[in-house]
Design an enzyme around this catalytic site. Structure first.
Site, PDB file in Angstrom:
ATOM      1  N   LYS A 102       0.825  -1.194   0.000  1.00 36.05           N
ATOM      2  CA  LYS A 102       0.000   0.000   0.000  1.00 36.05           C
ATOM      3  C   LYS A 102       0.874   1.266   0.000  1.00 36.05           C
ATOM      4  O   LYS A 102       0.436   2.338  -0.353  1.00 36.05           O
ATOM      5  CB  LYS A 102      -0.859   0.019   1.280  1.00 36.05           C
ATOM      6  CG  LYS A 102      -1.758  -1.175   1.473  1.00 36.05           C
ATOM      7  CD  LYS A 102      -2.380  -1.107   2.888  1.00 36.05           C
ATOM      8  CE  LYS A 102      -3.095  -2.394   3.213  1.00 36.05           C
ATOM      9  NZ  LYS A 102      -3.567  -2.364   4.632  1.00 36.05           N
ATOM     10  N   GLU A 110       7.932   2.320  -5.632  1.00 37.77           N
ATOM     11  CA  GLU A 110       7.942   1.934  -4.217  1.00 37.77           C
ATOM     12  C   GLU A 110       7.985   3.175  -3.325  1.00 37.77           C
ATOM     13  O   GLU A 110       8.361   4.258  -3.769  1.00 37.77           O
ATOM     14  CB  GLU A 110       9.182   1.071  -3.926  1.00 37.77           C
ATOM     15  CG  GLU A 110       8.883  -0.406  -3.753  1.00 37.77           C
ATOM     16  CD  GLU A 110       8.194  -0.713  -2.417  1.00 37.77           C
ATOM     17  OE1 GLU A 110       7.316   0.057  -1.989  1.00 37.77           O
ATOM     18  OE2 GLU A 110       8.554  -1.730  -1.820  1.00 37.77           O
ATOM     19  N   ASP A 111       7.627   2.984  -2.087  1.00 38.88           N
ATOM     20  CA  ASP A 111       7.716   4.081  -1.123  1.00 38.88           C
ATOM     21  C   ASP A 111       9.145   4.247  -0.620  1.00 38.88           C
ATOM     22  O   ASP A 111       9.670   5.344  -0.509  1.00 38.88           O
ATOM     23  CB  ASP A 111       6.754   3.853   0.063  1.00 38.88           C
ATOM     24  CG  ASP A 111       6.837   2.449   0.667  1.00 38.88           C
ATOM     25  OD1 ASP A 111       7.646   1.614   0.203  1.00 38.88           O
ATOM     26  OD2 ASP A 111       6.080   2.174   1.620  1.00 38.88           O
ATOM     27  N   PHE A 152      13.201   5.124  11.202  1.00 39.23           N
ATOM     28  CA  PHE A 152      11.983   4.476  10.744  1.00 39.23           C
ATOM     29  C   PHE A 152      10.967   5.585  10.484  1.00 39.23           C
ATOM     30  O   PHE A 152      10.618   6.343  11.382  1.00 39.23           O
ATOM     31  CB  PHE A 152      11.438   3.478  11.771  1.00 39.23           C
ATOM     32  CG  PHE A 152      10.301   2.681  11.203  1.00 39.23           C
ATOM     33  CD1 PHE A 152      10.553   1.572  10.412  1.00 39.23           C
ATOM     34  CD2 PHE A 152       8.986   3.064  11.420  1.00 39.23           C
ATOM     35  CE1 PHE A 152       9.508   0.855   9.848  1.00 39.23           C
ATOM     36  CE2 PHE A 152       7.934   2.346  10.854  1.00 39.23           C
ATOM     37  CZ  PHE A 152       8.206   1.243  10.070  1.00 39.23           C
ATOM     38  N   ARG A 183      -0.245   6.364   7.280  1.00 34.67           N
ATOM     39  CA  ARG A 183       0.005   6.465   5.832  1.00 34.67           C
ATOM     40  C   ARG A 183      -0.552   7.769   5.273  1.00 34.67           C
ATOM     41  O   ARG A 183      -0.113   8.255   4.249  1.00 34.67           O
ATOM     42  CB  ARG A 183      -0.687   5.318   5.088  1.00 34.67           C
ATOM     43  CG  ARG A 183      -0.154   3.943   5.411  1.00 34.67           C
ATOM     44  CD  ARG A 183      -0.802   2.935   4.459  1.00 34.67           C
ATOM     45  NE  ARG A 183      -0.600   1.567   4.884  1.00 34.67           N
ATOM     46  CZ  ARG A 183       0.505   0.852   4.639  1.00 34.67           C
ATOM     47  NH1 ARG A 183       1.505   1.388   3.983  1.00 34.67           N
ATOM     48  NH2 ARG A 183       0.604  -0.397   5.050  1.00 34.67           N
TER      49      ARG A 183
HETATM   50  P1  IMP Z   1      12.975  -3.900   1.685  1.00 39.36           P
HETATM   51  O1  IMP Z   1      12.477  -5.125   0.982  1.00 39.36           O
HETATM   52  O2  IMP Z   1      13.723  -4.240   2.929  1.00 39.36           O
HETATM   53  O3  IMP Z   1      13.757  -2.967   0.795  1.00 39.36           O
HETATM   54  O4  IMP Z   1      11.727  -3.161   2.272  1.00 39.36           O
HETATM   55  C1  IMP Z   1      10.900  -2.371   1.584  1.00 39.36           C
HETATM   56  C2  IMP Z   1       9.598  -2.218   2.360  1.00 39.36           C
HETATM   57  O5  IMP Z   1       9.834  -2.143   3.768  1.00 39.36           O
HETATM   58  C3  IMP Z   1       8.935  -0.939   2.002  1.00 39.36           C
HETATM   59  O6  IMP Z   1       8.050  -1.112   0.932  1.00 39.36           O
HETATM   60  C4  IMP Z   1       8.203  -0.580   3.277  1.00 39.36           C
HETATM   61  O7  IMP Z   1       6.922  -1.192   3.263  1.00 39.36           O
HETATM   62  C5  IMP Z   1       8.986  -1.199   4.379  1.00 39.36           C
HETATM   63  N1  IMP Z   1       9.818  -0.204   5.096  1.00 39.36           N
HETATM   64  C6  IMP Z   1      11.155  -0.124   5.131  1.00 39.36           C
HETATM   65  N2  IMP Z   1      11.594   0.891   5.883  1.00 39.36           N
HETATM   66  C7  IMP Z   1      10.474   1.502   6.348  1.00 39.36           C
HETATM   67  C8  IMP Z   1      10.249   2.661   7.177  1.00 39.36           C
HETATM   68  O8  IMP Z   1      11.163   3.365   7.646  1.00 39.36           O
HETATM   69  N3  IMP Z   1       8.948   2.975   7.418  1.00 39.36           N
HETATM   70  C9  IMP Z   1       7.896   2.266   6.929  1.00 39.36           C
HETATM   71  N4  IMP Z   1       8.063   1.170   6.144  1.00 39.36           N
HETATM   72  C10 IMP Z   1       9.332   0.799   5.854  1.00 39.36           C
HETATM   73 MG    MG Z   2       5.895  -1.262   1.166  1.00 43.08          MG
END
Ligand code: IMP
Ligand code: MG
Length: 182
Positions: free
Chosen positions: A44, A100-101, A154, A167
């Site tokens: 999301k 991606e976010d 975070f 969000r």
């Molecule tokens: P990755 O696979 O470890 O690169 O993680 C990506 C996903 O982790 C993102 O799409 C977020 O949903 C979540 N994520 C990573 N860091 C944060 C943060 O600081 N706040 C909120 N969600 C996070």
């Molecule tokens: Mg995500």
């Protein structure tokens, strides 16, 4: 839930985010040079970034959505990605832009890029993320277009959640680590 709205400090303001997204859209407009693009939003978290970004793109744009899960609980990555819902049109011969976010470990970005390349013979696949947390990278992957680099905070807001809330904030903010239950 230990984090209250009043505990959240602004990291990137609404204005900063909006102007950076316009810059990113300009870069993409130059890169794609009017060619059709399939924009794929990772639900999301990327929904706010995607909806703002596409408003500034000037080529024919398709909007697709997929849902993955990688975060087991609150703020700790599970290290695995589960495809929860991936229904995509035929992307053979298309330009695909994954949205991606945030990139954290890079596992999600790698999974998605591999997924697209395994299932389709695309014209191009690019990755964009509003935020890039380079310090925790486990997989050698980088965004082709990213908005802001952040350190080990975070963050929440503008699509990003803590326990599925916050969000909706118009800015990206963070809370002190001591308030986050891991
Ligand atoms: P990755 O696979 O470890 O690169 O993680 C990506 C996903 O982790 C993102 O799409 C977020 O949903 C979540 N994520 C990573 N860091 C944060 C943060 O600081 N706040 C909120 N969600 C996070
Ligand atoms: Mg995500």
């Amino acid at each position: 839930m230990k984090v209250n709205l009043s505990d959240i400090k602004v990291l990137f303001s609404e204005e900063q985010i909006q102007s950076r997204i316009k810059e990113l859209a300009d870069e993409m407009n130059k890169f794609y040079n009017g060619e059709e693009v399939y924009v794929v939003c990772v639900l999301k978290g990327a929904v706010m970034y995607m909806t703002e970004l596409v408003k500034h793109l000037n080529m024919p744009v398709h909007m697709e959505f997929i849902r993955l899960s990688s975060y087991g609980h609150s703020t700790v990555t599970s290290g695995k990605v589960n495809a929860v819902e991936i229904k995509l049109p035929d992307l053979n011969g298309k330009n695909v832009l994954l949205v991606e976010d945030i990139i954290d470990t890079g596992i999600t970005a790698k999974f998605l890029t591999d997924f697209i390349n395994t299932n389709f013979n695309v014209k191009s696949v690019k990755f964009t993320s509003l935020l890039d947390k380079k310090v925790f990278r486990k997989v050698d992957i980088d965004a082709d277009f990213y908005g802001f680099e952040i350190d080990d905070k975070f963050v929440v807001g503008f699509g990003l959640d803590y326990d599925d809330v916050y969000r909706n904030l118009r800015f990206v903010g963070y809370a002190d680590k001591s308030l986050l239950n891991d």
